[in-house]
Design a protein around this motif. Structure first.
Motif, PDB file in Angstrom:
ATOM      1  N   LEU A 122       0.832  -1.278   0.124  1.00 32.93           N
ATOM      2  CA  LEU A 122      -0.041   0.012   0.021  1.00 32.93           C
ATOM      3  C   LEU A 122       0.921   1.375   0.170  1.00 32.93           C
ATOM      4  O   LEU A 122       0.253   2.414  -0.320  1.00 32.93           O
ATOM      5  CB  LEU A 122      -1.011  -0.109   1.190  1.00 32.93           C
ATOM      6  N   ARG A 123       2.193   1.253   0.385  1.00 29.40           N
ATOM      7  CA  ARG A 123       2.866   2.384   0.539  1.00 29.40           C
ATOM      8  C   ARG A 123       3.013   3.400  -0.682  1.00 29.40           C
ATOM      9  O   ARG A 123       3.211   2.986  -1.901  1.00 29.40           O
ATOM     10  CB  ARG A 123       4.297   2.084   0.837  1.00 29.40           C
ATOM     11  N   GLU A 124       2.362   4.678  -0.077  1.00 27.33           N
ATOM     12  CA  GLU A 124       2.335   5.698  -1.215  1.00 27.33           C
ATOM     13  C   GLU A 124       1.344   5.461  -2.133  1.00 27.33           C
ATOM     14  O   GLU A 124       1.422   6.074  -3.316  1.00 27.33           O
ATOM     15  CB  GLU A 124       3.562   6.134  -1.715  1.00 27.33           C
ATOM     16  N   ARG A 125       0.343   4.857  -2.078  1.00 29.02           N
ATOM     17  CA  ARG A 125      -0.584   4.586  -3.253  1.00 29.02           C
ATOM     18  C   ARG A 125      -1.995   4.963  -2.786  1.00 29.02           C
ATOM     19  O   ARG A 125      -2.424   4.569  -1.657  1.00 29.02           O
ATOM     20  CB  ARG A 125      -0.748   2.727  -3.469  1.00 29.02           C
ATOM     21  N   PRO A 126      -2.509   5.641  -3.612  1.00 23.80           N
ATOM     22  CA  PRO A 126      -4.064   6.000  -3.125  1.00 23.80           C
ATOM     23  C   PRO A 126      -4.769   4.503  -3.151  1.00 23.80           C
ATOM     24  O   PRO A 126      -4.595   3.798  -3.964  1.00 23.80           O
ATOM     25  CB  PRO A 126      -4.581   6.739  -4.695  1.00 23.80           C
ATOM     26  N   THR A 127      -5.495   4.640  -2.079  1.00 23.07           N
ATOM     27  CA  THR A 127      -6.223   3.318  -1.586  1.00 23.07           C
ATOM     28  C   THR A 127      -7.765   3.472  -1.333  1.00 23.07           C
ATOM     29  O   THR A 127      -8.142   4.447  -0.398  1.00 23.07           O
ATOM     30  CB  THR A 127      -5.445   2.878  -0.416  1.00 23.07           C
ATOM     31  N   THR A 128      -8.521   2.690  -1.957  1.00 27.02           N
ATOM     32  CA  THR A 128      -9.950   2.782  -1.843  1.00 27.02           C
ATOM     33  C   THR A 128     -10.229   1.797  -0.574  1.00 27.02           C
ATOM     34  O   THR A 128      -9.577   0.688  -0.562  1.00 27.02           O
ATOM     35  CB  THR A 128     -10.856   2.294  -2.916  1.00 27.02           C
ATOM     36  N   LEU A 129     -10.971   2.166   0.229  1.00 28.24           N
ATOM     37  CA  LEU A 129     -11.379   1.511   1.631  1.00 28.24           C
ATOM     38  C   LEU A 129     -12.624   0.651   1.240  1.00 28.24           C
ATOM     39  O   LEU A 129     -13.740   1.168   0.967  1.00 28.24           O
ATOM     40  CB  LEU A 129     -11.569   2.265   2.520  1.00 28.24           C
ATOM     41  N   GLU A 130     -12.580  -0.746   1.438  1.00 26.83           N
ATOM     42  CA  GLU A 130     -13.873  -1.540   1.805  1.00 26.83           C
ATOM     43  C   GLU A 130     -14.246  -1.607   2.963  1.00 26.83           C
ATOM     44  O   GLU A 130     -13.739  -2.489   3.649  1.00 26.83           O
ATOM     45  CB  GLU A 130     -13.701  -2.812   0.694  1.00 26.83           C
ATOM     46  N   ARG A 131     -15.303  -0.863   3.354  1.00 27.09           N
ATOM     47  CA  ARG A 131     -15.643  -0.791   4.842  1.00 27.09           C
ATOM     48  C   ARG A 131     -16.756  -1.623   5.305  1.00 27.09           C
ATOM     49  O   ARG A 131     -17.800  -1.615   4.281  1.00 27.09           O
ATOM     50  CB  ARG A 131     -15.822   0.552   5.198  1.00 27.09           C
ATOM     51  N   TRP A 137      -4.595   1.684  -5.785  1.00 29.13           N
ATOM     52  CA  TRP A 137      -4.197   2.004  -7.224  1.00 29.13           C
ATOM     53  C   TRP A 137      -2.877   1.374  -7.635  1.00 29.13           C
ATOM     54  O   TRP A 137      -2.011   1.467  -6.651  1.00 29.13           O
ATOM     55  CB  TRP A 137      -4.385   3.535  -7.353  1.00 29.13           C
ATOM     56  N   PRO A 138      -2.618   1.105  -8.919  1.00 29.13           N
ATOM     57  CA  PRO A 138      -1.467   0.644  -9.315  1.00 29.13           C
ATOM     58  C   PRO A 138      -0.552   1.902  -9.579  1.00 29.13           C
ATOM     59  O   PRO A 138       0.413   1.747 -10.589  1.00 29.13           O
ATOM     60  CB  PRO A 138      -1.673   0.058 -10.585  1.00 29.13           C
ATOM     61  N   VAL A 139      -0.602   2.869  -8.719  1.00 30.11           N
ATOM     62  CA  VAL A 139       0.345   4.111  -8.989  1.00 30.11           C
ATOM     63  C   VAL A 139       0.849   4.590  -7.656  1.00 30.11           C
ATOM     64  O   VAL A 139       0.257   4.423  -6.433  1.00 30.11           O
ATOM     65  CB  VAL A 139      -0.404   5.339  -9.576  1.00 30.11           C
ATOM     66  N   ARG A 140       1.977   5.330  -7.981  1.00 31.40           N
ATOM     67  CA  ARG A 140       2.408   6.103  -6.326  1.00 31.40           C
ATOM     68  C   ARG A 140       1.728   7.462  -6.369  1.00 31.40           C
ATOM     69  O   ARG A 140       1.805   7.974  -7.489  1.00 31.40           O
ATOM     70  CB  ARG A 140       3.795   6.100  -6.398  1.00 31.40           C
ATOM     71  N   ARG A 141       1.734   8.137  -5.200  1.00 29.65           N
ATOM     72  CA  ARG A 141       1.255   9.530  -5.300  1.00 29.65           C
ATOM     73  C   ARG A 141       2.146  10.383  -6.083  1.00 29.65           C
ATOM     74  O   ARG A 141       1.531  11.516  -6.095  1.00 29.65           O
ATOM     75  CB  ARG A 141       1.023   9.917  -3.829  1.00 29.65           C
ATOM     76  N   GLY A 142       3.286  10.204  -6.295  1.00 26.84           N
ATOM     77  CA  GLY A 142       4.391  11.128  -6.910  1.00 26.84           C
ATOM     78  C   GLY A 142       3.875  11.212  -8.326  1.00 26.84           C
ATOM     79  O   GLY A 142       4.216  12.412  -9.017  1.00 26.84           O
TER      80      GLY A 142
END
Length: 349
Positions: free
Chosen positions: A50-59, A132-137
């Motif tokens: 997960l590090r530095e990846r935009p992450t959707t939460l399934e709550r 997401w398969p991206v980093r925040r940078g």
């Protein structure tokens, strides 16, 4: 009366866990606190995912109780939901990343950078993390290609493993790529490939489709790339659309919302033939992690080029007349996309 709570020290943070004794997984009566402690026990692994990846939460704030349903676009009255925008009144140390949806709208999503972020989200009832398969940078250029082997009715986990261990592994070796397999936590297999963040979502998806079509050629009796369910048959579907913008997959080490709390488990290629989905749960994974660590610990060691796969895509179009495939239904019409109408309805029209 105030809700009961406990406070847990996670690194430099103190994370409050409210209603810690609330049962979340009925099969073994595991609680919300058990869920939080599970994520702490696999801390290095879940942060690597997960590090530095935009992450959707399934709550699942009420737990995974019998009859609980997940809200959908068509019906938002479910007991659980996907949260893409960061909740209001979050601690000031929670970090975010801004992402753009296919519609052009934006959202600020959770962007984990430390284990306390994961524990905080688990306290909100987050059972599954969808990065997401991206980093925040650089949120517009993926650094990960995802191969999703999805068994259709009439096929099962054993079939997904057969595809992964056969043409998928063979093709990765031929290309000089290093793929990292994991169980989906359900019936499928995922294989992740780190890539250089040089290509757009459209180009990454095009590469994934070319890869999927080559798998289908090598194992046509068991593999399909047909987007429409009515055309798939009893085969393993390679879901190339999981590489489109705003499509996400449960991360490595994420718990899945089932009564026995299975986990999406990273495995080695040598382990894969003998594993079963039920082997990995929040009850069993902590001991495995303590013993062997993270099988994906080297996933960031090398990033690969998509040029060979883009050449395959060009070949498919030129030599075989195979162009693009439909996007998911919530997408705007994309350039080069065929009609987004399932074949049976098109014939009727």
């Amino acid at each position: 009366m105030a809700s009961p709570y406990v406070e847990i020290q996670v690194g430099d943070r103190v994370v409050k866990v409210t209603n810690p004794d609330k049962v979340y997984f009925p099969a073994r009566q595991e609680t919300k606190l058990d869920l939080v402690n599970y994520y702490l026990s696999v801390g290095d692994g879940i942060l690597r995912a997960l590090r530095e990846r935009p992450t959707t939460l399934e709550r699942w704030p009420g737990g995974v109780f019998e009859g609980a349903k997940l809200s959908t676009r068509a019906d938002n009255r479910g007991d659980a939901f996907f949260q893409k925008r960061i909740p209001k009144n979050t601690p000031d140390w929670i970090e975010t990343a801004r992402i753009a949806f296919p519609s052009g709208r934006h959202a600020d999503e959770l962007c984990p950078v430390e284990l306390a972020d994961v524990a905080w989200a688990a306290n909100l009832g987050t059972v599954t993390f969808h990065p997401w398969p991206v980093r925040r940078g650089d949120v517009d250029h993926p650094d990960e290609l995802r191969i999703d082997l999805d068994p259709q009715p009439g096929t099962d986990f054993a079939d997904a493993k057969k595809v992964a261990l056969g043409p998928v592994r063979e093709m990765l070796a031929e290309l000089g790529f290093t793929g990292h397999p994991k169980t989906s936590g359900n019936r499928g297999v995922h294989v992740y490939l780190r890539i250089e963040p040089r290509w757009t979502f459209t180009e990454v998806r095009r590469s994934a489709l070319a890869f999927a079509r080559e798998i289908e050629r090598r194992m046509p009796d068991l593999v399909t790339t047909a987007w429409w369910k009515e055309e798939r048959g009893e085969k393993v579907f390679i879901d190339f659309n999981q590489n489109a913008r705003d499509r996400t997959i449960a991360s490595a080490y994420s718990v899945r919302p089932k009564p026995y709390a299975p986990v999406s488990a990273p495995v080695t290629w040598d382990e894969l033939p003998d594993v079963e989905t039920d082997d990995f749960t929040i009850a069993t994974m902590p001991a495995r992690f303590a013993e062997i660590g993270d099988p994906h610990a080297d996933i960031d060691d090398a990033a690969f080029t998509l040029e060979p796969l883009l050449e395959w895509a060009d070949r498919d179009e030129k030599d075989h007349g195979l162009g693009d495939m439909p996007y998911p239904p919530n997408y705007p019409k994309m350039e080069g996309e065929p009609k987004r109408v399932q074949p049976s309805k098109a014939r009727k029209d």
